[in-house]
Design a protein around this motif. Structure first.
Motif, PDB file in Angstrom:
ATOM      1  N   ALA A 175      40.116  40.352  46.730  1.00  0.00           N
ATOM      2  CA  ALA A 175      41.018  39.568  47.415  1.00  0.00           C
ATOM      3  C   ALA A 175      41.939  39.118  46.324  1.00  0.00           C
ATOM      4  O   ALA A 175      43.282  39.008  46.558  1.00  0.00           O
ATOM      5  N   GLU A 176      41.430  38.595  45.290  1.00  0.00           N
ATOM      6  CA  GLU A 176      42.484  38.049  43.910  1.00  0.00           C
ATOM      7  C   GLU A 176      42.731  39.140  42.817  1.00  0.00           C
ATOM      8  O   GLU A 176      43.427  38.621  42.033  1.00  0.00           O
ATOM      9  N   ARG A 177      42.246  40.038  43.065  1.00  0.00           N
ATOM     10  CA  ARG A 177      42.670  41.314  41.989  1.00  0.00           C
ATOM     11  C   ARG A 177      44.026  41.411  42.067  1.00  0.00           C
ATOM     12  O   ARG A 177      44.184  42.220  43.238  1.00  0.00           O
ATOM     13  N   VAL A 183      36.897  45.323  38.842  1.00  0.00           N
ATOM     14  CA  VAL A 183      36.445  44.139  39.529  1.00  0.00           C
ATOM     15  C   VAL A 183      35.395  43.463  38.775  1.00  0.00           C
ATOM     16  O   VAL A 183      35.479  42.167  38.461  1.00  0.00           O
ATOM     17  N   GLN A 184      34.669  44.167  37.673  1.00  0.00           N
ATOM     18  CA  GLN A 184      33.744  43.263  36.611  1.00  0.00           C
ATOM     19  C   GLN A 184      34.938  42.535  35.884  1.00  0.00           C
ATOM     20  O   GLN A 184      34.385  41.523  35.364  1.00  0.00           O
ATOM     21  N   ALA A 185      35.861  43.246  35.367  1.00  0.00           N
ATOM     22  CA  ALA A 185      37.092  42.523  34.664  1.00  0.00           C
ATOM     23  C   ALA A 185      37.278  41.119  35.414  1.00  0.00           C
ATOM     24  O   ALA A 185      37.420  40.116  34.690  1.00  0.00           O
ATOM     25  N   GLN A 186      37.574  41.244  36.364  1.00  0.00           N
ATOM     26  CA  GLN A 186      38.282  40.135  37.278  1.00  0.00           C
ATOM     27  C   GLN A 186      37.175  38.879  37.345  1.00  0.00           C
ATOM     28  O   GLN A 186      37.251  37.767  37.189  1.00  0.00           O
ATOM     29  N   HIS A 187      35.721  39.397  37.380  1.00  0.00           N
ATOM     30  CA  HIS A 187      34.766  38.381  37.179  1.00  0.00           C
ATOM     31  C   HIS A 187      34.630  37.888  35.838  1.00  0.00           C
ATOM     32  O   HIS A 187      34.411  36.654  35.753  1.00  0.00           O
ATOM     33  N   ARG A 224      43.935  38.769  29.073  1.00  0.00           N
ATOM     34  CA  ARG A 224      44.233  37.624  29.908  1.00  0.00           C
ATOM     35  C   ARG A 224      45.301  37.256  30.406  1.00  0.00           C
ATOM     36  O   ARG A 224      46.100  37.353  29.700  1.00  0.00           O
ATOM     37  N   ARG A 225      45.464  36.966  31.798  1.00  0.00           N
ATOM     38  CA  ARG A 225      46.722  36.746  32.238  1.00  0.00           C
ATOM     39  C   ARG A 225      47.206  35.284  31.542  1.00  0.00           C
ATOM     40  O   ARG A 225      46.428  34.634  31.353  1.00  0.00           O
ATOM     41  N   ASP A 226      48.663  35.403  31.474  1.00  0.00           N
ATOM     42  CA  ASP A 226      49.371  34.271  30.809  1.00  0.00           C
ATOM     43  C   ASP A 226      50.812  34.127  31.585  1.00  0.00           C
ATOM     44  O   ASP A 226      51.747  34.762  31.084  1.00  0.00           O
ATOM     45  N   ASP A 227      50.965  33.337  32.732  1.00  0.00           N
ATOM     46  CA  ASP A 227      52.240  33.429  33.419  1.00  0.00           C
ATOM     47  C   ASP A 227      53.121  32.821  32.659  1.00  0.00           C
ATOM     48  O   ASP A 227      54.479  32.885  33.221  1.00  0.00           O
ATOM     49  N   ALA A 228      53.074  32.173  31.399  1.00  0.00           N
ATOM     50  CA  ALA A 228      53.932  31.536  30.604  1.00  0.00           C
ATOM     51  C   ALA A 228      54.617  32.744  29.859  1.00  0.00           C
ATOM     52  O   ALA A 228      55.712  32.314  29.289  1.00  0.00           O
ATOM     53  N   VAL A 229      54.193  33.818  29.682  1.00  0.00           N
ATOM     54  CA  VAL A 229      54.799  34.976  29.061  1.00  0.00           C
ATOM     55  C   VAL A 229      56.135  35.420  29.680  1.00  0.00           C
ATOM     56  O   VAL A 229      56.020  35.321  30.878  1.00  0.00           O
ATOM     57  N   LEU A 249      39.486  40.223  23.149  1.00  0.00           N
ATOM     58  CA  LEU A 249      38.281  40.305  23.962  1.00  0.00           C
ATOM     59  C   LEU A 249      37.036  40.045  23.224  1.00  0.00           C
ATOM     60  O   LEU A 249      36.783  40.402  21.900  1.00  0.00           O
ATOM     61  N   ALA A 250      36.007  39.363  23.864  1.00  0.00           N
ATOM     62  CA  ALA A 250      34.760  39.171  23.217  1.00  0.00           C
ATOM     63  C   ALA A 250      34.139  40.403  23.564  1.00  0.00           C
ATOM     64  O   ALA A 250      34.373  41.156  24.507  1.00  0.00           O
ATOM     65  N   VAL A 251      33.137  40.805  22.372  1.00  0.00           N
ATOM     66  CA  VAL A 251      32.308  41.815  22.552  1.00  0.00           C
ATOM     67  C   VAL A 251      31.480  41.651  23.904  1.00  0.00           C
ATOM     68  O   VAL A 251      31.372  43.133  24.481  1.00  0.00           O
ATOM     69  N   GLU A 252      31.011  40.707  24.332  1.00  0.00           N
ATOM     70  CA  GLU A 252      30.257  40.707  25.750  1.00  0.00           C
ATOM     71  C   GLU A 252      31.199  41.215  26.872  1.00  0.00           C
ATOM     72  O   GLU A 252      30.815  41.919  27.790  1.00  0.00           O
ATOM     73  N   GLN A 253      32.287  40.767  26.880  1.00  0.00           N
ATOM     74  CA  GLN A 253      33.252  40.713  27.698  1.00  0.00           C
ATOM     75  C   GLN A 253      33.532  42.622  27.959  1.00  0.00           C
ATOM     76  O   GLN A 253      33.585  43.188  29.042  1.00  0.00           O
ATOM     77  N   LEU A 254      33.820  43.043  26.586  1.00  0.00           N
ATOM     78  CA  LEU A 254      34.231  44.513  26.643  1.00  0.00           C
ATOM     79  C   LEU A 254      32.896  45.253  27.200  1.00  0.00           C
ATOM     80  O   LEU A 254      33.128  46.153  27.878  1.00  0.00           O
TER      81      LEU A 254
END
Length: 202
Positions: A20-22, A122-126, A162-167, A34-39
């Motif tokens: 719903a939030e993606r 979806v995993q990225a959202q997580h 990573r989102r940054d709404d200040a951009v 990106l952290a290695v673990e995230q990638l």
């Protein structure tokens, strides 16, 4: 840090928050790495997607910001995507192997690769990451960057970060970033069966 804009989907029935939030932002934090673990996690999610006969036709090429590969992929994007995708932590090429090693055609390869990308998103959202999929790129130039020319077909380039709404985005992207999300009503997506559909036999 600027609070993130909420753009949760309005649905007929509740969905898992990861779905719903993606959404697909363009305002990405140019300082985020990106952290290695995230990638690894997002690529593992893609690896475990379903595919026809378990052929697993998806292939990914990862270009991290700050490296020559990133600059090359960025340069192969259409100008409208170049205007914001430079802030991504990574640009990932998603490609499909449409012919198997034995020369057999893989007619479902593009569909299957789409499923793998959906799993990745979806995993990225997580993981607290955003993914924006881009079809606006020069395919020949992107294909030429890969070490398997002619073997795989680039389908999409993923901006991951990573989102940054200040951009501060230029128009028309700034307005799109805050626009309300919408989809066709569910009833418009359901196809009726035609009059030639066989009647039940019992």
């Amino acid at each position: 840090m600027t609070p993130l804009i909420s753009k949760a989907a309005t649905t007929a029935e509740p969905l898992h928050p990861l779905l719903a939030e993606r959404w697909s932002p363009r305002a990405l934090d140019p300082r985020h790495d990106l952290a290695v673990e995230q990638l690894t996690a997002v690529l593992e999610a893609a690896r475990w997607a379903p595919s026809a006969s378990n052929t697993q036709p998806w292939r990914f090429a990862v270009a991290l910001r700050g490296r020559a590969e990133f600059a090359a992929v960025l340069d192969a994007l259409q100008p409208g995507n170049q205007a914001w995708a430079h802030g991504a932590s990574a640009l990932i090429i998603a490609a499909a192997e449409t012919v198997g090693p034995d020369g057999t055609s893989r007619p479902w390869a593009v569909y299957d690769t789409g499923q793998a990308v959906a799993h990745l998103s979806v995993q990225a959202q997580h993981e607290g990451l955003a993914v924006h999929q881009m079809g606006g790129f020069h395919r020949d130039r992107v294909a030429a960057l890969l070490a398997a020319p002619g073997v795989v077909t680039p389908l999409v380039v993923l901006a991951v970060g990573r989102r940054d709404d200040a951009v501060q985005l230029a128009e028309p992207f700034a307005s799109r970033e805050t626009a309300v999300r919408d989809r066709l009503p569910l009833e418009q997506l359901l196809l009726p069966f035609g009059p030639s559909t066989p009647a039940p036999t019992s």
